[in-house]
Enzyme design. Structure first.
Site, PDB file in Angstrom:
ATOM      1  N   GLU A 156       0.667  -1.266  -0.090  1.00 46.41           N
ATOM      2  CA  GLU A 156      -0.240   0.158  -0.091  1.00 46.41           C
ATOM      3  C   GLU A 156       0.786   1.164   0.085  1.00 46.41           C
ATOM      4  OE1 GLU A 156      -2.953  -0.200   3.054  1.00 46.41           O
ATOM      5  OE2 GLU A 156      -4.104  -1.719   2.074  1.00 46.41           O
ATOM      6  N   GLU A 190      -4.872  -8.513   0.978  1.00 45.06           N
ATOM      7  CA  GLU A 190      -5.868  -8.123   2.117  1.00 45.06           C
ATOM      8  C   GLU A 190      -7.196  -8.075   1.669  1.00 45.06           C
ATOM      9  OE1 GLU A 190      -4.711  -4.466   4.097  1.00 45.06           O
ATOM     10  OE2 GLU A 190      -2.386  -4.936   3.817  1.00 45.06           O
TER      11      GLU A 190
END
Length: 940
Positions: free
Chosen positions: A439, A514
């Site tokens: 991320e 995720e």
């Protein structure tokens, strides 16, 4: 006479053999755990006086070798410091405050708390004279963070990251045949992640001893290629020569199976590396009919590397490894040993209830077992290199791992961290993928992210070409990193069109790195915004995020997706989204911070596991809600389920794949019963019963972890008179233990501000306003001075060539705590000979065990300001440049901790026990008002 001579001959032979064996052992490798008996104290981030005047000398540790000052100096007096064992996390010991860091769970440590952001550690070790000629090193598995390490006052180096392991060669600095001092200064003022990270030496520390010619740290690399029923094992080893030997050495490689049997071996004669050079050597060994490593049968082998010099064994290095194949397919997903395997993973941080990040080895196994019981087969280290014991647990228990570096980048700082992680971890068969980022929103969708990924991916392949590379991506799946990463890591369905990306990049395998990010509080079934509680029903957390069930259905239905990793397996300290203070833990976990399951665990068990499952939620204690509808969910993998309330059927429903069942049930006390059917036959029965009031305390040790384990996890709950668990109990339980000690307590309550640990507080109180007065006689040892004439600042402008026969010194110290319950000691630092000490006019005798320690009892102390006087003939300088001590010492105040305790949360709490080494058994007692005491006896 003949027999006597023979006896002497044999005794001499035995003696020579023993000498040879001893010498041979000393020549080989020793790795000694040195976690015991450290001293610890807080320093200060910017106040040098409170940081023990470290780095204030004329020559600092960076200007001249060996000039470590303050606590870094070898002869620094640390007697007043707290004693402890490693691993240690000082952050978890601190109270909570709204001023603390949101991401780190509001603990009063680190950023914003300069008096709790610096930690000093000191340890004494003896190194025998017989170790001369060996290479002596200190090995650290991890210190959070920005650590400086000293040895006998010599600065060894700085390790900025809190997650890297590191080693320092101390051979040149050793005091052979005597005492040596290891010092670590940890600076946890800066956060490295956005989650709880702890503080201090939270991983193991070792003393390593090797021959000058030895396998370097993490110097073996084992790969295998399976051909028909055999495996060709390639063993590469890097050897360093820190000595002057020039000539030939023999390298022997052996493969040992789980039974300790040697099944393959090879040797080669090579030229030793030159002085302070490293050479790599490669061997191939054949293993016939290998037992493959997989998640059900995690078979392991050992590679033993031996080095011989002129026929003498000089090093022995052991590497655990497994033989298996891994493969990602852009159309069919992931394959382990040629068999399709859907990844059923979780993301996890490294902290646990009550003990923070300083996890004992046994707790690593406990947590992996809990995940496996849930049906999980994969673990993502989010978002940093893990402790080695976690990977050992995954190897031995059969859990696949994504190993992840901390930060993306292309310079030495980033690539060296990645390299060290990979070289340390690449022999673990559990690791199937390297992650080089997560991320990175600033660079994910642009050319910079693409460039960095290309460099890191290529760099990774040079170190280990056997595993693929991934990045967890969340800001859209269109360009940048997404277009070049080997294995696409999708973070959350709502962040982009996964199917569209796959259709554009059909040759790129992918997985959900995720998914979920749902909110749930264990044992809570109605949202309570005032209390910061979220219902445990699996619901969509936000419009762009999906429930666990929605996420799993999406990935399960798409063969091209290798699987998914849920955010998260366990709750963790910090990131208390969607709330803030006073919430201090996350709500994302399938289990809470203790490992107690939330109801989503049973959904996953139903569809991830291979055993029959039938679970009813919620509990059936709803006093005051009689006649009101309660949502009843069933998690099961049965074909059909029929629900009953007090023997009355509420209907039978068919279970859809990867789904759950729901009923609306008007509450009435009694028994909620579910019957699960397989192939039309009753297969499982499950009930939820309304309980009576709590009556007993029940203590249950984790059975698999209890026998022969040094650390045991104990569940605490209350039961009614029928032995039924009471799911609404919230009693405060007080604990005591014999034969062991308590490491931590927890209960899974995300808003609990109770202490994690109950430990004695050690406060160091300085002596201030230190003054002196000359005395005419060296024998005036009983004369205390009460007048205020002729006092001057102590040691200022002292003429050491013309000193008085004796001096009287006086100073002040402040006591603010309750004196009657405290232990107060004065640790005197020698400022003269034959010192006599007075406190508030009372002469104090030195203690028996330490003639420079004075125990100050409450009858001589005062609340507030106290006066200390010291009478002593002065010390004399031997050389003009001698630095004389001017510090009279420190006052140590020990405040005894209150009893260990914890409130139950929705019927549960947890306590972690460490057994004493010599105790035959450990007895844990638990008591609470209105309940029968619970006792648990654990045999050693």
């Amino acid at each position: 006479m003949k027999s006597i001579a023979l006896n002497r001959f044999f005794l001499s032979i035995i003696f020579l053999i023993s000498l040879y064996t001893s010498a041979q052992k000393q020549a080989e490798r020793d790795l000694i755990l040195i976690d015991k008996d450290w001293r610890f104290s807080f320093g200060h981030l910017y106040d040098t006086q409170k940081d023990f005047n470290h780095a204030t000398g004329y020559f600092s540790y960076l200007t001249k070798t060996g000039f470590g000052d303050g606590p870094a100096a070898q002869n620094f007096d640390d007697r007043a410091w707290r004693k402890l064992d490693l691993p240690h996390d000082w952050a978890v010991e601190q109270p909570f405050s709204e001023k603390g860091s949101f991401s780190h769970g509001f603990k009063t440590a680190g950023k914003g708390f300069p008096e709790k952001s610096i930690g000093w550690y000191r340890k004494k070790i003896n190194i025998p004279d017989s170790d001369k000629g060996r290479i002596i090193s200190l090995k650290f598995d991890g210190v959070f963070r920005n650590s400086k390490v000293f040895f006998n006052g010599y600065f060894l180096g700085t390790e900025e990251s809190g997650y890297n392991g590191f080693e320092y060669d101390v051979t040149a600095y050793v005091n052979y045949g005597g005492e040596n001092t290891v010092v670590v200064r940890a600076d946890a003022s800066m956060e490295e992640g956005w989650f709880y990270e702890g503080a201090g030496i939270y991983r193991h520390v070792y003393l390593k001893k090797t021959n000058p010619i030895h396998v370097i740290a993490n110097g073996s690399y084992v790969t295998s290629e399976i051909k028909e029923n055999n495996a060709e094992v390639t063993a590469e080893v890097s050897v360093e020569n820190k000595g002057n030997y020039k000539g030939q050495i023999e390298i022997l490689q052996s493969v040992i199976d789980a039974d300790g049997k040697q099944i393959a071996n090879i040797s080669q004669n090579v030229i030793a590396p030159d002085f302070y050079k490293t050479s790599s050597y490669s061997s191939k060994l054949q293993v016939n009919n290998p037992l493959l490593w997989d998640i059900e049968n995690p078979n392991l082998y050992r590679l033993i590397t031996e080095i011989k010099q002129e026929g003498k064994l000089i090093d022995r290095y052991e590497t655990s490894f497994g033989i298996r194949t891994i493969k990602f397919d852009a159309e069919k997903g992931f394959f382990l040993n040629g068999k399709s395997l859907k990844l059923k993973g979780t993301n996890n941080h490294q902290d646990h209830a009550g003990i923070g990040t300083a996890l004992p080895n046994e707790l690593q196994y406990y947590r992996i077992k809990k995940l496996k019981e849930m049906g999980s087969n994969a673990y993502r280290c989010s978002h940093h290199p893990p402790t080695p014991e976690l990977l050992d647990a995954c190897d031995k228990l059969g859990m696949l791992v994504i190993d992840e570096t901390r930060l993306m980048g292309i310079n030495d700082y980033h690539l060296n961290d990645l390299k060290r992680m990979m070289e340390r971890d690449r022999n673990h068969p559990s690791i199937f993928c390297w992650s080089v980022g997560n991320e990175e929103w600033n660079i994910e969708g642009g050319i910079v992210g693409e460039r960095i990924t290309n460099v890191m991916q290529g760099f990774t392949k040079n170190i280990d070409p056997t595993r693929p590379v991934t990045v967890g991506i969340s800001s859209g799946f269109k360009s940048g990193i997404s277009s070049v990463v080997e294995i696409m890591g999708y973070n959350y369905l709502g962040n982009g069109d996964i199917d569209a990306h796959r259709n554009q990049f059909k040759q790129q395998p992918g997985m959900g790195t995720e998914e979920g990010s749902t909110f749930a509080t264990r044992g809570i079934y109605f949202d309570d915004e005032a209390k910061h509680y979220k219902s445990a029903y699996d619901k969509k957390p936000r419009p762009t995020f999906y429930s666990i069930e929605e996420g799993w259905k999406f990935y399960a239905e798409r063969p091209y997706l290798a699987g998914m990793f849920i955010w998260t397996g366990f709750d963790y300290r910090g990131e208390p989204t969607p709330y803030g203070w006073p919430s201090v833990t996350s709500y994302f976990g399938m289990m809470d911070v203790c490992g107690f399951p939330k109801d989503n665990v049973y959904y996953l068990k139903s569809w991830w596991g291979d055993k029959p499952v039938l679970h009813i939620m919620p509990h059936w204690n709803w006093s005051g809600k009689e006649g009101k509808e309660i949502d009843v969910w069933i998690h099961s993998n049965c074909d059909e389920v029929e629900l009953f309330l007090n023997k009355k059927s509420l209907g039978k429903k068919k279970m859809e794949l990867n789904s759950h069942l729901e009923w609306k049930v008007k509450y009435a006390p009694g028994t909620l019963e579910a019957i699960g059917y397989k192939n039309g036959k009753k297969a499982l029965l499950e009930t939820q019963k309304t309980t009576d009031v709590a009556q007993n305390i029940k203590l249950s040790a984790d059975q698999e972890n209890q026998v022969n384990a040094n650390v045991v996890v104990v569940s605490v709950e209350t039961t009614d008179k029928k032995g039924l668990h009471v799911p609404t109990a919230n009693h405060e339980i007080t604990f005591s233990v014999k034969g062991g000690k308590i490491l931590g307590v927890g209960n899974g309550n995300p808003t609990s501000l109770e202490k994690d640990q109950f430990i004695d507080a050690v406060e160091l109180v300085p002596i201030t306003n230190f003054e002196e007065k000359k005395l005419a006689s060296a024998n005036a040892s009983n004369l205390i001075s009460s007048d205020d004439n002729n006092w001057k600042e102590a040691f200022k402008d002292r003429d050491y060539k013309n000193q008085a026969p004796s001096y009287v010194y006086r100073g002040k110290f402040e006591l603010s705590n309750n004196l009657s319950t405290n232990t107060v000691n004065f640790f005197y630092k020698k400022i003269g000979t034959d010192a006599v000490v007075f406190v508030n006019g009372n002469k104090i005798a030195a203690s028996v065990e330490d003639n420079q320690k004075y125990v100050l009892t409450s009858n001589v102390l005062k609340q507030g300001t106290n006066t200390i006087q010291i009478i002593a003939p002065p010390l004399q300088k031997v050389k003009d440049w001698d630095v004389m001590n001017t510090d009279p010492g420190i006052i140590q105040v020990i405040t005894t901790a209150e009893a260990w305790k914890r409130k139950l949360f929705n019927g549960y709490a947890q306590i972690i026990i460490q057994k004493d080494e010599n105790a035959a058994e450990v007895v844990l007692s638990a008591a609470a008002n209105g309940l029968n005491t619970g006792t648990l006896v654990m045999k050693k």
